[in-house]
Design an enzyme around this catalytic site. Structure first.
Site, mmCIF file in Angstrom:
data_model
loop_
_atom_site.group_PDB
_atom_site.id
_atom_site.type_symbol
_atom_site.label_atom_id
_atom_site.label_comp_id
_atom_site.label_asym_id
_atom_site.label_seq_id
_atom_site.Cartn_x
_atom_site.Cartn_y
_atom_site.Cartn_z
ATOM 1 N N GLU A 300 0.850 -1.163 0.071
ATOM 2 C CA GLU A 300 -0.094 0.052 -0.159
ATOM 3 C C GLU A 300 0.901 1.282 -0.022
ATOM 4 O O GLU A 300 1.506 1.587 0.927
ATOM 5 C CB GLU A 300 -1.017 0.069 1.247
ATOM 6 N N LYS A 432 -7.360 -15.146 16.301
ATOM 7 C CA LYS A 432 -7.912 -14.966 14.733
ATOM 8 C C LYS A 432 -9.264 -14.578 14.447
ATOM 9 O O LYS A 432 -9.628 -14.494 13.176
ATOM 10 C CB LYS A 432 -7.137 -15.976 13.842
ATOM 11 N N ASP A 508 2.441 -14.138 12.581
ATOM 12 C CA ASP A 508 1.443 -14.700 11.939
ATOM 13 C C ASP A 508 0.487 -13.697 11.517
ATOM 14 O O ASP A 508 -0.164 -12.992 12.545
ATOM 15 C CB ASP A 508 0.683 -15.824 13.097
ATOM 16 N N HIS A 604 -2.597 10.085 -1.511
ATOM 17 C CA HIS A 604 -2.720 8.579 -2.126
ATOM 18 C C HIS A 604 -2.651 8.800 -3.460
ATOM 19 O O HIS A 604 -2.107 7.546 -4.158
ATOM 20 C CB HIS A 604 -4.073 7.949 -1.890
HETATM 21 C C1 LIG Z 1 2.203 11.181 2.267
HETATM 22 C C2 LIG Z 1 2.393 11.908 3.459
HETATM 23 C C3 LIG Z 1 3.274 11.527 4.512
HETATM 24 C C4 LIG Z 1 2.938 13.184 2.941
HETATM 25 O O1 LIG Z 1 3.061 14.192 3.930
HETATM 26 P P1 LIG Z 1 3.635 15.803 3.933
HETATM 27 O O2 LIG Z 1 3.506 16.386 5.142
HETATM 28 O O3 LIG Z 1 3.009 16.344 2.505
HETATM 29 O O4 LIG Z 1 4.918 15.358 3.289
HETATM 30 P P2 LIG Z 1 6.400 16.128 3.436
HETATM 31 O O5 LIG Z 1 7.139 16.094 2.085
HETATM 32 O O6 LIG Z 1 6.369 17.432 4.137
HETATM 33 O O7 LIG Z 1 7.404 15.331 4.447
HETATM 34 C C5 LIG Z 1 7.199 15.256 6.008
HETATM 35 C C6 LIG Z 1 7.825 13.813 6.655
HETATM 36 O O8 LIG Z 1 7.059 12.954 6.195
HETATM 37 C C7 LIG Z 1 7.699 11.591 5.547
HETATM 38 N N1 LIG Z 1 7.550 11.491 4.146
HETATM 39 C C8 LIG Z 1 6.929 12.267 3.422
HETATM 40 N N2 LIG Z 1 7.060 11.632 2.137
HETATM 41 C C9 LIG Z 1 7.652 10.358 2.406
HETATM 42 C C10 LIG Z 1 7.964 9.421 1.726
HETATM 43 N N3 LIG Z 1 7.510 9.517 0.338
HETATM 44 N N4 LIG Z 1 8.937 8.263 1.949
HETATM 45 C C11 LIG Z 1 9.068 8.422 3.436
HETATM 46 N N5 LIG Z 1 8.633 9.520 4.166
HETATM 47 C C12 LIG Z 1 7.957 10.326 3.807
HETATM 48 C C13 LIG Z 1 8.940 12.461 6.157
HETATM 49 O O9 LIG Z 1 9.251 11.802 7.240
HETATM 50 C C14 LIG Z 1 9.071 13.713 5.997
HETATM 51 O O10 LIG Z 1 9.983 14.240 6.541
HETATM 52 P P3 LIG Z 1 11.616 14.412 6.041
HETATM 53 O O11 LIG Z 1 12.046 13.200 6.094
HETATM 54 O O12 LIG Z 1 11.304 14.623 4.435
HETATM 55 O O13 LIG Z 1 12.316 15.394 6.708
HETATM 56 C C15 LIG Z 1 1.204 12.381 4.169
HETATM 57 O O14 LIG Z 1 0.073 13.128 3.239
HETATM 58 C C16 LIG Z 1 0.267 11.478 4.790
HETATM 59 O O15 LIG Z 1 0.806 10.852 5.829
HETATM 60 N N6 LIG Z 1 -0.876 11.166 4.588
HETATM 61 C C17 LIG Z 1 -1.759 10.180 4.968
HETATM 62 C C18 LIG Z 1 -1.648 8.962 4.395
HETATM 63 C C19 LIG Z 1 -2.200 7.864 5.409
HETATM 64 O O16 LIG Z 1 -1.866 7.854 6.254
HETATM 65 N N7 LIG Z 1 -2.282 6.623 4.484
HETATM 66 C C20 LIG Z 1 -2.771 5.317 5.400
HETATM 67 C C21 LIG Z 1 -3.830 4.427 4.633
HETATM 68 S S1 LIG Z 1 -5.219 5.080 4.563
HETATM 69 C C22 LIG Z 1 -6.019 3.552 4.884
HETATM 70 O O17 LIG Z 1 -5.725 2.602 4.475
HETATM 71 C C23 LIG Z 1 -7.047 3.488 5.990
HETATM 72 C C24 LIG Z 1 -8.187 4.155 5.947
HETATM 73 C C25 LIG Z 1 -7.930 5.645 5.618
HETATM 74 O O18 LIG Z 1 -9.195 3.581 5.230
HETATM 75 C C26 LIG Z 1 -8.760 4.227 7.396
HETATM 76 C C27 LIG Z 1 -9.902 5.010 7.743
HETATM 77 O O19 LIG Z 1 -11.047 4.807 7.761
HETATM 78 O O20 LIG Z 1 -9.449 6.046 8.522
HETATM 79 N N1 LIG Z 2 -1.023 -24.559 17.237
HETATM 80 C C1 LIG Z 2 -2.038 -23.639 17.119
HETATM 81 O O1 LIG Z 2 -3.093 -23.712 17.355
HETATM 82 C C2 LIG Z 2 -1.778 -22.436 16.194
HETATM 83 C C3 LIG Z 2 -0.383 -22.083 15.844
HETATM 84 N N2 LIG Z 2 0.018 -20.948 15.352
HETATM 85 C C4 LIG Z 2 1.365 -21.058 14.582
HETATM 86 O O2 LIG Z 2 2.224 -21.242 15.696
HETATM 87 C C5 LIG Z 2 3.359 -20.822 15.315
HETATM 88 C C6 LIG Z 2 3.867 -19.910 16.770
HETATM 89 O O3 LIG Z 2 3.879 -21.173 17.908
HETATM 90 P P1 LIG Z 2 5.033 -20.703 18.874
HETATM 91 O O4 LIG Z 2 4.569 -21.853 19.963
HETATM 92 O O5 LIG Z 2 5.054 -19.555 19.315
HETATM 93 O O6 LIG Z 2 6.273 -21.167 18.134
HETATM 94 P P2 LIG Z 2 6.934 -22.661 17.919
HETATM 95 O O7 LIG Z 2 5.805 -23.619 17.686
HETATM 96 O O8 LIG Z 2 7.847 -22.390 16.720
HETATM 97 O O9 LIG Z 2 7.549 -22.896 19.370
HETATM 98 C C7 LIG Z 2 8.501 -21.992 20.127
HETATM 99 C C8 LIG Z 2 9.504 -22.919 20.747
HETATM 100 O O10 LIG Z 2 10.845 -22.565 20.871
HETATM 101 C C9 LIG Z 2 11.124 -22.684 21.980
HETATM 102 N N3 LIG Z 2 12.025 -21.726 22.815
HETATM 103 C C10 LIG Z 2 13.292 -21.395 22.327
HETATM 104 N N4 LIG Z 2 13.691 -20.259 22.785
HETATM 105 C C11 LIG Z 2 12.675 -19.652 23.490
HETATM 106 C C12 LIG Z 2 12.572 -18.616 24.113
HETATM 107 N N5 LIG Z 2 13.608 -17.587 24.317
HETATM 108 N N6 LIG Z 2 11.355 -18.326 24.506
HETATM 109 C C13 LIG Z 2 10.253 -19.034 24.121
HETATM 110 N N7 LIG Z 2 10.430 -20.314 23.587
HETATM 111 C C14 LIG Z 2 11.701 -20.477 23.210
HETATM 112 C C15 LIG Z 2 10.278 -23.172 22.972
HETATM 113 O O11 LIG Z 2 10.134 -24.589 23.243
HETATM 114 P P3 LIG Z 2 9.709 -25.320 24.594
HETATM 115 O O12 LIG Z 2 8.187 -24.871 24.752
HETATM 116 O O13 LIG Z 2 9.852 -26.925 24.235
HETATM 117 O O14 LIG Z 2 10.649 -24.983 25.833
HETATM 118 C C16 LIG Z 2 8.844 -22.736 22.207
HETATM 119 O O15 LIG Z 2 8.177 -23.474 22.733
HETATM 120 C C17 LIG Z 2 3.504 -20.002 14.262
HETATM 121 O O16 LIG Z 2 3.961 -20.683 13.235
HETATM 122 C C18 LIG Z 2 2.027 -19.667 14.016
HETATM 123 O O17 LIG Z 2 1.506 -19.364 12.972
HETATM 124 C C19 LIG Z 2 -0.708 -19.846 15.104
HETATM 125 C C20 LIG Z 2 -2.196 -20.022 15.683
HETATM 126 C C21 LIG Z 2 -2.440 -21.282 16.202
#
Ligand SMILES: CC(C)(COP(=O)([O-])OP(=O)([O-])OC[C@H]1O[C@@H](n2cnc3c(N)ncnc32)[C@H](O)[C@@H]1OP(=O)([O-])[O-])[C@@H](O)C(=O)NCCC(=O)NCCSC(=O)C[C@@](C)(O)CC(=O)[O-]
Ligand SMILES: NC(=O)C1=CN([C@@H]2O[C@H](COP(=O)(O)OP(=O)(O)OC[C@H]3O[C@@H](n4cnc5c(N)ncnc54)[C@H](OP(=O)(O)O)[C@@H]3O)[C@@H](O)[C@H]2O)C=CC1
Length: 624
Positions: A300, A432, A508, A604
């Site tokens: 996006e 989920k 996940d 956008h």
């Molecule tokens: C696009 C901006 C950031 C422009 O914003 P701006 O203020 O016109 O940009 P600018 O050129 O003045 O730059 C300001 C700063 O923004 C950053 N920036 C600026 N441009 C870039 C770039 N290309 N790449 C990386 N960073 C950028 C960067 O930090 C920059 O500082 P600088 O580094 O230049 O000193 C602004 O208009 C904006 O954030 N708009 C909002 C857009 C947004 O948040 N979209 C999210 C998705 S919407 C959606 O999916 C969900 C929705 C909307 O449906 C949810 C709902 O219901 O609400």
């Molecule tokens: N089974 C299910 O119903 C579901 C599974 N998943 C999937 O499960 C996975 C994640 O499960 P998750 O149990 O987190 O991971 P893993 O199954 O990969 O197991 C992680 C294991 O790593 C070991 N381990 C080693 N170092 C550490 C540490 N520092 N801290 C904790 N554990 C450590 C532990 O073994 P030990 O326990 O033997 O000590 C732990 O159980 C993902 O792939 C996810 O998509 C997602 C949703 C549901």
């Protein structure tokens, strides 16, 4: 020496002695022995012959290619029907010779030169040689079968393997889940060494279901398995797609860098390649006094730019502070008791501290990192949902908590004879799916993050005012979401940031549902600056396990500074959770600013639509 030689019986003397012994037998005895031995031998021989023949009838030339391509090449099969008739003729001739001998035994045995007896003996020896030859064919053939297929044609393999692989059904499971009712294609169980074949030949076997697509990794190295599967998949797709294209998957990368050996058995099945996602790096973001950079994988356009702008504003304002306020992954098995009263008994029993200790010991016997923190039983009639809360160290913990939960249920089944496990996951976990329980009680890491941003920074970096931001947040994120009947969605786009970080760091991605639960609050401070906070009660993240061990994802975790297990268990996963929350706050800040200033569409159009490929293709001149 000569004396010794003189006393040793010669072969001729032994033969004479044997004939004398036979001579002493009565005729019925003699005939009886000969007939019994002959019939027995014939039965054995015919049985062996026919089993060979049956085997061949059930086996096509292609099966033979599958079983031992090197030993039995396609198109060079023995002429089994000729063998069959020779076999019958040999047996008839053998029986005829035996009968003839028996009918005239006394005459042949007393013949002066014994020449006729010798003729019979020679003839029988020839028959025996032939029959032994036949046995030999049979043994060799069986050896091939035994070597090459564990599920030999003499034993129906499908049912054998099916029962081995299916887990035990829950006691309450409906009849249709009886393992015996599952039908598994017999052809899919051939377990021959297919490495010798060319990729195209193996793909052919996959397409004809002689080799199961998803079992390729068991029989080839994982890299070759993917290559072969792509050949087969392209052919499969060509049969269902309208234009019969045979190379649809060619543009899906399979090489060079994904480590399929890691993927197999851990991350994905039936792998045909990988989808490259652009990863943007947001930052610097000051969080808890530390500088972090945040990788985000997304398609996006504008999302990374937006989060980056928010991060800039937060950092300019002195940074964000975040705290983990609760930590525990959950699993809630659904069990069914004999009555509602027994369900109530179970709830009370689990709530007794000494009983909880027993559950805890059972749970923790299954993991070295996991700790059972709580058990919250909820009764619904005869059903009890035991929401088990587990500290999972640096793992997200779903496998861990599921394994521990099973041990808890096994213990409870010993205590309560009527207890039946309906489902290890009874949906009160809740994994989920949107659910109030996660919003209210938390799941994974519960995080709160805040920052103060001066009115000047709001004006220069976010291009709006504090009052406009607070106003927009109240009417959009609070009242708007309330009117929509939202559950945990009192934010602008938390799921955007959560999902992009999840994809980059091997989390996940399906858990973005509850991990995106977030309420964004904004206020104007007495100094006229902006106070912002995000409260996220159910961020489910890990830095070990799942997709975190894949190279690219591990690199992104390393970029954040939280790859693998922490110095103390949970340290790294907690850091990741705070980074997710702080980046989410950055995204909230920027989007709300854009909405307050009404620049969303403009942004956008710039970042999301610039290079529409279709348009450049059809009007490239004007585009230039
Ligand atoms: C696009 C901006 C950031 C422009 O914003 P701006 O203020 O016109 O940009 P600018 O050129 O003045 O730059 C300001 C700063 O923004 C950053 N920036 C600026 N441009 C870039 C770039 N290309 N790449 C990386 N960073 C950028 C960067 O930090 C920059 O500082 P600088 O580094 O230049 O000193 C602004 O208009 C904006 O954030 N708009 C909002 C857009 C947004 O948040 N979209 C999210 C998705 S919407 C959606 O999916 C969900 C929705 C909307 O449906 C949810 C709902 O219901 O609400
Ligand atoms: N089974 C299910 O119903 C579901 C599974 N998943 C999937 O499960 C996975 C994640 O499960 P998750 O149990 O987190 O991971 P893993 O199954 O990969 O197991 C992680 C294991 O790593 C070991 N381990 C080693 N170092 C550490 C540490 N520092 N801290 C904790 N554990 C450590 C532990 O073994 P030990 O326990 O033997 O000590 C732990 O159980 C993902 O792939 C996810 O998509 C997602 C949703 C549901």
């Amino acid at each position: 020496m000569a004396a010794a030689m003189g006393t040793m019986p010669t072969i001729g003397m032994r033969l004479d002695a044997m004939i004398d012994q036979i001579d002493n037998l009565s005729s019925p005895q003699l005939y009886g022995i000969i007939v019994a031995a002959t019939v027995g031998l014939c039965v054995v021989l015919l049985g062996t012959g026919s089993s060979n023949l049956d085997l061949q009838h059930n086996t096509t030339a292609k099966d033979n290619l599958l079983k031992k391509p090197a030993a039995v090449p396609k198109g060079r099969q023995p002429k089994w029907h000729i063998f069959k008739w020779i076999n019958y003729l040999a047996v008839v001739a053998f029986l005829w010779s035996v009968c003839t001998f028996c009918l005239n035994a006394s005459h042949y045995l007393h013949h002066e030169s014994q020449g006729v007896l010798v003729q019979f003996l020679v003839g029988w020896s020839v028959f025996l040689l032939y029959f032994f030859g036949f046995f030999g064919v049979s043994f060799i053939h069986e050896d091939i079968s035994n070597d090459e297929t564990t599920a030999s044609s003499r034993q129906p393999s499908s049912s054998k393997n099916a029962t081995k692989q299916l887990h035990k059904a829950a006691p309450s499971a409906p009849v249709c889940s009886d393992p015996a009712s599952f039908k598994v294609a017999a052809s899919s169980h051939a377990s021959t060494d297919i490495k010798e074949l060319a990729d195209e030949e193996i793909a052919e076997l996959v397409l004809s279901n002689k080799v199961k697509d998803h079992e390729l990794e068991k029989r080839l190295d994982p890299f070759r398995a993917v290559a072969v599967r792509r050949l087969a998949a392209n052919r499969k797709l060509s049969t269902v797609l309208p234009d019969n294209k045979t190379n649809v998957l060619d543009k899906l990368p399979a090489t060079p860098s994904l480590d399929y050996a890691r993927v197999h058995g851990a991350n994905c099945e039936i792998v045909v390649g990988y989808v490259p996602l652009p990863v943007g790096l947001v930052g610097p973001l000051t969080l808890n006094g530390e500088t972090v950079y945040v990788p985000m994988a997304t398609t996006e356009g504008c999302l990374v730019a937006s989060t980056n702008r928010g991060a800039k504003a937060i950092t300019q304002g002195g940074g964000a502070q975040a705290r983990i306020i609760r930590d525990g992954i959950t699993r809630a098995p659904c069990v069914r008791m004999g009555s509602a009263m027994e369900a109530a008994d179970l709830k009370m029993w689990c709530e007794e501290p000494e009983n909880f200790d027993m559950l805890k010991r059972a749970f923790e016997s299954t993991t070295s990192f996991g700790k059972l923190l709580a058990c919250h039983p909820t009764v619904a009639g005869k059903n009890v949902y035991l929401r088990l809360v587990c500290f999972s160290g640096d793992a997200m913990g779903m496998n861990m908590v599921s394994k521990g939960s099973l041990a808890v249920i096994e213990l409870l089944q010993k205590e309560f004879s009527s207890l039946q496990l309906v489902a290890l996951s009874g949906n009160m976990c809740t994994d989920k799916k949107a659910a109030a329980t996660n919003w209210l009680q938390g799941r994974g890491k519960s995080v709160v993050v805040e920052a103060v941003i001066s009115k000047e920074i709001v004006l220069t970096t976010l291009k709006t005012t504090v009052a406009a931001l607070v106003h927009t947040n109240t009417h959009k994120n609070l009242i708007g979401s309330a009117m929509a009947g939202s559950l945990g969605g009192f934010n602008a786009h938390a799921s955007n940031i959560v999902t992009a970080i999840f994809l980059a760091t091997g989390q996940d991605p399906a858990q973005n549902v509850e991990s995106s639960n977030c309420i964004t609050l904004m206020e104007e401070t007495e100094e006229g600056d902006l106070w912002i906070s995000c409260t996220m009660p159910s961020i489910e993240v890990g830095t070990v396990g799942g997709g975190t061990s894949l190279e690219a994802q591990a690199a992104c975790l390393e970029a954040i500074g939280c790859k693998g297990g922490g110095n103390t268990p949970g340290e790294n996963s907690k850091k990741l959770a705070t980074v997710v929350a702080a980046a989410t706050m950055a995204g909230e800040l920027s989007l709300l600013a854009a909405l307050a200033a009404n620049t969303l569409v403009q942004a956008h159009m710039t970042h999301n639509r610039k290079s529409n490929v279709t348009r450049t293709n059809i009007c490239d001149e004007s585009f230039k």
